[in-house]
Design a protein around this motif. Structure first.
Motif, PDB file in Angstrom:
ATOM      1  N   LYS A   1       0.849  -1.186   0.000  1.00 40.86           N
ATOM      2  CA  LYS A   1       0.000   0.000   0.000  1.00 40.86           C
ATOM      3  C   LYS A   1       0.893   1.248   0.000  1.00 40.86           C
ATOM      4  O   LYS A   1       1.296   1.741   1.044  1.00 40.86           O
ATOM      5  CB  LYS A   1      -0.903   0.007   1.232  1.00 40.86           C
ATOM      6  CG  LYS A   1      -1.703  -1.278   1.451  1.00 40.86           C
ATOM      7  CD  LYS A   1      -2.804  -1.459   0.422  1.00 40.86           C
ATOM      8  CE  LYS A   1      -3.687  -2.638   0.802  1.00 40.86           C
ATOM      9  NZ  LYS A   1      -4.754  -2.908  -0.193  1.00 40.86           N
ATOM     10  N   HIS A   2       1.191   1.741  -1.170  1.00 42.02           N
ATOM     11  CA  HIS A   2       2.047   2.924  -1.312  1.00 42.02           C
ATOM     12  C   HIS A   2       1.162   4.142  -1.568  1.00 42.02           C
ATOM     13  O   HIS A   2       1.174   4.731  -2.658  1.00 42.02           O
ATOM     14  CB  HIS A   2       3.039   2.720  -2.449  1.00 42.02           C
ATOM     15  CG  HIS A   2       3.959   1.556  -2.277  1.00 42.02           C
ATOM     16  ND1 HIS A   2       5.031   1.573  -1.405  1.00 42.02           N
ATOM     17  CD2 HIS A   2       3.966   0.317  -2.842  1.00 42.02           C
ATOM     18  CE1 HIS A   2       5.668   0.410  -1.452  1.00 42.02           C
ATOM     19  NE2 HIS A   2       5.041  -0.363  -2.313  1.00 42.02           N
ATOM     20  N   ARG A   3       0.400   4.509  -0.571  1.00 41.47           N
ATOM     21  CA  ARG A   3      -0.634   5.526  -0.756  1.00 41.47           C
ATOM     22  C   ARG A   3      -0.079   6.893  -1.142  1.00 41.47           C
ATOM     23  O   ARG A   3      -0.744   7.671  -1.824  1.00 41.47           O
ATOM     24  CB  ARG A   3      -1.476   5.647   0.520  1.00 41.47           C
ATOM     25  CG  ARG A   3      -2.160   4.346   0.906  1.00 41.47           C
ATOM     26  CD  ARG A   3      -3.062   4.519   2.123  1.00 41.47           C
ATOM     27  NE  ARG A   3      -3.505   3.228   2.647  1.00 41.47           N
ATOM     28  CZ  ARG A   3      -4.504   2.512   2.150  1.00 41.47           C
ATOM     29  NH1 ARG A   3      -5.172   2.990   1.115  1.00 41.47           N
ATOM     30  NH2 ARG A   3      -4.838   1.351   2.678  1.00 41.47           N
TER      31      ARG A   3
ATOM     32  N   LYS B   1      -1.436   1.491  -9.388  1.00 44.13           N
ATOM     33  CA  LYS B   1      -1.698   2.036  -8.055  1.00 44.13           C
ATOM     34  C   LYS B   1      -3.182   1.838  -7.763  1.00 44.13           C
ATOM     35  O   LYS B   1      -4.023   2.654  -8.152  1.00 44.13           O
ATOM     36  CB  LYS B   1      -1.316   3.514  -7.987  1.00 44.13           C
ATOM     37  CG  LYS B   1      -1.537   4.148  -6.613  1.00 44.13           C
ATOM     38  CD  LYS B   1      -1.061   5.582  -6.591  1.00 44.13           C
ATOM     39  CE  LYS B   1      -1.481   6.282  -5.292  1.00 44.13           C
ATOM     40  NZ  LYS B   1      -0.883   5.670  -4.108  1.00 44.13           N
TER      41      LYS B   1
ATOM     42  N   THR C   1      -4.571   1.547  -4.704  1.00 44.57           N
ATOM     43  CA  THR C   1      -5.087   2.198  -3.493  1.00 44.57           C
ATOM     44  C   THR C   1      -5.859   3.463  -3.837  1.00 44.57           C
ATOM     45  O   THR C   1      -6.566   4.000  -2.981  1.00 44.57           O
ATOM     46  CB  THR C   1      -3.947   2.543  -2.513  1.00 44.57           C
ATOM     47  OG1 THR C   1      -2.929   3.289  -3.196  1.00 44.57           O
ATOM     48  CG2 THR C   1      -3.337   1.279  -1.915  1.00 44.57           C
ATOM     49  N   GLN C   2      -5.747   3.934  -5.071  1.00 45.67           N
ATOM     50  CA  GLN C   2      -6.509   5.113  -5.481  1.00 45.67           C
ATOM     51  C   GLN C   2      -8.022   4.871  -5.402  1.00 45.67           C
ATOM     52  O   GLN C   2      -8.799   5.825  -5.334  1.00 45.67           O
ATOM     53  CB  GLN C   2      -6.132   5.519  -6.910  1.00 45.67           C
ATOM     54  CG  GLN C   2      -6.500   4.514  -7.974  1.00 45.67           C
ATOM     55  CD  GLN C   2      -6.069   4.939  -9.367  1.00 45.67           C
ATOM     56  OE1 GLN C   2      -6.535   5.950  -9.872  1.00 45.67           O
ATOM     57  NE2 GLN C   2      -5.171   4.180  -9.979  1.00 45.67           N
TER      58      GLN C   2
ATOM     59  N   GLY D   1      -9.511   3.069  -2.952  1.00 46.09           N
ATOM     60  CA  GLY D   1      -9.953   3.006  -1.568  1.00 46.09           C
ATOM     61  C   GLY D   1     -10.394   1.637  -1.081  1.00 46.09           C
ATOM     62  O   GLY D   1     -10.993   1.518  -0.016  1.00 46.09           O
ATOM     63  N   GLY D   2     -10.122   0.580  -1.869  1.00 45.11           N
ATOM     64  CA  GLY D   2     -10.487  -0.773  -1.446  1.00 45.11           C
ATOM     65  C   GLY D   2     -11.630  -1.340  -2.263  1.00 45.11           C
ATOM     66  O   GLY D   2     -12.184  -0.684  -3.148  1.00 45.11           O
TER      67      GLY D   2
ATOM     68  N   GLN E   1       3.813  -8.469  -0.635  1.00 42.78           N
ATOM     69  CA  GLN E   1       2.954  -7.630   0.198  1.00 42.78           C
ATOM     70  C   GLN E   1       2.677  -8.293   1.550  1.00 42.78           C
ATOM     71  O   GLN E   1       2.659  -7.618   2.581  1.00 42.78           O
ATOM     72  CB  GLN E   1       1.643  -7.364  -0.540  1.00 42.78           C
ATOM     73  CG  GLN E   1       0.699  -6.412   0.170  1.00 42.78           C
ATOM     74  CD  GLN E   1      -0.402  -5.909  -0.736  1.00 42.78           C
ATOM     75  OE1 GLN E   1      -0.268  -5.930  -1.961  1.00 42.78           O
ATOM     76  NE2 GLN E   1      -1.500  -5.446  -0.164  1.00 42.78           N
TER      77      GLN E   1
ATOM     78  N   THR F   1      -5.464  -6.250  -3.142  1.00 43.40           N
ATOM     79  CA  THR F   1      -5.147  -5.132  -4.024  1.00 43.40           C
ATOM     80  C   THR F   1      -3.957  -4.390  -3.430  1.00 43.40           C
ATOM     81  O   THR F   1      -3.623  -4.546  -2.260  1.00 43.40           O
ATOM     82  CB  THR F   1      -6.329  -4.181  -4.174  1.00 43.40           C
ATOM     83  OG1 THR F   1      -6.697  -3.695  -2.869  1.00 43.40           O
ATOM     84  CG2 THR F   1      -7.522  -4.890  -4.806  1.00 43.40           C
ATOM     85  N   GLY F   2      -3.324  -3.581  -4.235  1.00 46.66           N
ATOM     86  CA  GLY F   2      -2.160  -2.844  -3.764  1.00 46.66           C
ATOM     87  C   GLY F   2      -1.504  -2.100  -4.903  1.00 46.66           C
ATOM     88  O   GLY F   2      -2.068  -1.956  -5.990  1.00 46.66           O
ATOM     89  N   ASP F   3      -0.305  -1.632  -4.642  1.00 49.58           N
ATOM     90  CA  ASP F   3       0.436  -0.818  -5.596  1.00 49.58           C
ATOM     91  C   ASP F   3       1.793  -1.457  -5.862  1.00 49.58           C
ATOM     92  O   ASP F   3       2.340  -2.163  -5.003  1.00 49.58           O
ATOM     93  CB  ASP F   3       0.651   0.592  -5.041  1.00 49.58           C
ATOM     94  CG  ASP F   3      -0.601   1.187  -4.427  1.00 49.58           C
ATOM     95  OD1 ASP F   3      -1.674   1.023  -5.030  1.00 49.58           O
ATOM     96  OD2 ASP F   3      -0.512   1.794  -3.337  1.00 49.58           O
TER      97      ASP F   3
END
Length: 381
Positions: A17-19, A110, A112-113, A115-116, A174, A202-204
């Motif tokens: 998660k590289h927010r 990406k 995390t854009q 929000g899940g 992850q 999910t993730g980046d």
């Protein structure tokens, strides 16, 4: 005339998660590392392909400009989860036809854009309009597979246990904690019979590979692995009944890859396959010829797809543990194959690894098994 193509360098960032990162911020570090480890300058690059699904217009150009890599063709590729691998296929084709000598392929995403939750799918698709999302599709596959075979929910859990065990050895994964069968089975229900730990996160993330012709590889004195086969298929429309436990697009792609490389499933030392949900791995064992129909359970129960077994499936931890930033996943699979076949995989190194397969599918579309499937076979050079 077909030129030999080699992967001569590979790099990636840890998935997670590289927010606070952007697409550019995720991709630039592995891009710089891949060029450095290949021993090439920006002026040596003939073309760039970038796989992503949600990065917006000119994602590749925005990444490359940060390091002053310009003027050469930069092509953005969207093929859902198969986007990164499709980008590699396009680069392979250009080199194999003698059009260019050196290509850079970037996979980046990406998620995390959002929000899940599940990934956004096309609202124009008739099945999406009815509420079909990926967890639901794979839950139906799992239900049917459990009904038709001797498999049990515990077998689905064993896939996740293996994935987490491998991921615990991978600093780029992850999730890096092992889990038990009981933890998998009692984790939050998602879509019966699938629980949370049977679903990929999910993730980046971002991953980069450099491909080169024989000429360029010799000039650079680079090591690496040979691309023995690069296969890309799209799905065939079939309305009405379809056997969800027998993915024909992956079967056809594997058949063509084996034929192109002149090998069979018994020759493989490792496979990085599309385990977005635990049921997928069992189905693909059979699809790729590792097991007879309905007998994938023998492989997972006996540990024959882990280290020390017949073939190591998803030594990276796969999508279940490493994560699944969709545009990056296909390239990250090839990064893992490169590290394994060049002997630098560290604690998860497969002894004397010579042959590797990577496999990724993309897109849930009404009437199609999948929208795309890309399979690569690699030989240690």
């Amino acid at each position: 005339m077909t030129e030999n193509v080699h992967v001569i360098s590979a790099a990636m960032v840890p998935f997670g998660k590289h927010r606070s990162s952007s697409y550019v911020g995720l991709a630039v570090p592995p891009l710089i590392e891949a060029l450095r480890s290949a021993g090439i300058d920006k002026s040596d690059v003939d073309a760039v392909w970038v796989g992503h699904s949600y990065g917006g217009m000119m994602t590749g150009q925005r990444i490359c400009k940060e390091i002053g890599l310009g003027t050469v063709p930069t092509v953005n590729v969207d093929n859902a989860c198969s986007g990164g691998a499709t980008a590699v296929h396009e680069a392979w084709e250009a080199i194999s036809r003698g059009l260019i000598d050196v290509a850079v392929v970037i996979g980046v995403e990406k998620l995390t854009q959002f929000g899940g939750g599940t990934l956004p799918l096309s609202p124009e698709d008739r099945e999406v309009k009815q509420g079909i999302v990926m967890p639901a599709v794979y839950a139906m596959r799992a239900t049917r597979y459990l009904y038709e075979t001797d498999a049990t929910p515990e077998d689905l859990a064993l896939v996740s246990v293996k994935a987490r065990k491998h991921g615990a050895l991978n600093p780029f994964a992850q999730f890096r904690q092992e889990v038990t069968v009981e933890q998998v089975l009692t984790s939050r229900p998602v879509a019966d019979p699938l629980t949370l730990l049977m679903c990929c996160p999910t993730g980046d993330g971002a991953a980069v590979v450099v491909l080169a012709s024989d000429r360029a590889r010799a000039r650079l004195g680079a090591r690496g692995m040979r691309v023995a086969a690069s296969i890309l298929h799209s799905g065939q429309v079939a309305e009405g009944f379809r056997d969800m436990t027998s993915p024909e697009i992956s079967a056809h792609s594997a058949r063509d890859a084996y034929e192109a490389a002149g090998i069979g499933p018994e020759d493989l030392d490792m496979i990085e396959l599309h385990d977005a949900f635990s049921i997928a791995e069992l189905v693909y064992y059979e699809t790729f010829g590792l097991a007879e129909r309905g007998r994938a359970i023998d492989l997972i129960r006996d540990g024959r797809t882990s280290f020390g077994g017949d073939v190591v499936v998803n030594p990276s931890g796969g999508l279940l543990a490493k994560g699944h930033p969709v545009g990056a996943s296909g390239v990250a699979q090839i990064v893992e194959a490169f590290w394994q076949l060049t002997g630098v995989a560290g604690d998860r190194q497969i002894e004397d690894a010579r042959w590797a397969m990577t496999h990724v599918t993309g897109g849930g579309t009404a009437g199609l098994d999948h929208g795309a499937c890309t399979i690569h076979l690699f030989e240690a050079a």
